[in-house]
Scaffold this motif. Structure first.
Motif, short mmCIF file in Angstrom:
data_model
loop_
_atom_site.label_atom_id
_atom_site.label_comp_id
_atom_site.label_asym_id
_atom_site.label_seq_id
_atom_site.Cartn_x
_atom_site.Cartn_y
_atom_site.Cartn_z
N GLY A 156 110.96 56.18 46.65
CA GLY A 156 109.70 56.85 46.37
C GLY A 156 108.62 56.26 45.71
N ASP A 157 107.74 56.73 44.82
CA ASP A 157 106.75 55.95 44.35
C ASP A 157 107.08 54.68 43.72
N LEU A 158 106.64 53.60 43.62
CA LEU A 158 107.21 52.36 43.26
C LEU A 158 106.82 52.32 41.81
N GLY A 159 105.73 53.00 41.23
CA GLY A 159 105.49 53.05 39.85
C GLY A 159 106.46 53.96 38.97
N ALA A 160 106.82 54.92 39.63
CA ALA A 160 108.00 55.76 39.03
C ALA A 160 109.32 55.00 39.11
N ARG A 161 109.68 54.47 40.07
CA ARG A 161 110.94 53.71 40.08
C ARG A 161 111.01 52.49 38.94
#
Length: 164
Positions: free
Chosen positions: A38-43
């Motif tokens: 999913g979203d790289l920032g959230a990961r």
């Protein structure tokens, strides 16, 4: 002294903590911090928070991270580099000195040869930390990094004693 080893990965970040008492190594804990696609920032936030929780729970005195190797996929290498940044940031923010080791240096320190296979690394980690239950191959790699750093720290301590 407690040493935290970190095997950086965007999907699975392995970690392992060992205690070092002279030449004796003792397993404290190991695991894998997982981030879903999913979203790289959230990961990256998931990895960071997970690693901060490990540091808070196990209070290591030092940390070590495997250096990134470059592969054919530039995008994958860049993402791995971002996960590695998290692996360096969390312990540094906690005030820990962070050692860095090339994959071949870790393999040589744990197995005796720089081009060892994953199965050989896992076998030697189990041999050096008897009775251990591994959370997976990423955790085994992280413990190998911690073992490598422990050997490095012991060698440095001996050199300081000889010089002093």
């Amino acid at each position: 002294m407690r040493v935290l080893g970190i095997d950086p990965g965007l999907r699975n970040m392995g970690w392992g903590v060992i205690a070092v008492d002279g030449p004796r190594l003792t397993h404290i804990a190991n695991g894998v911090i997982r981030s879903e696609a999913g979203d790289l920032g959230a990961r990256l936030v998931t990895l960071y928070r997970g690693l901060c929780a490990v540091i808070a729970a196990h209070a290591p005195d030092a940390a070590a991270v495997e250096q990134t190797f470059v592969n054919k996929d530039a995008t994958g290498t860049l993402k791995l580099g971002q996960a590695r940044g998290i692996a360096m940031l969390a312990p540094a923010e906690a005030g820990l000195a962070v050692g860095e080791y090339a994959p071949n240096a870790v393999k040589k320190a744990v197995v005796g040869v720089g081009h060892a296979q994953k199965g050989q690394i896992e076998h030697m980690v189990r041999f050096q930390l008897p009775g251990i239950v591994l959370a997976g191959p990423d955790a085994a790699d992280a413990l190998a990094i911690a073992i490598c750093h422990a050997h490095h720290l012991q060698g440095r301590a001996l050199r300081i004693k000889v010089v002093a």
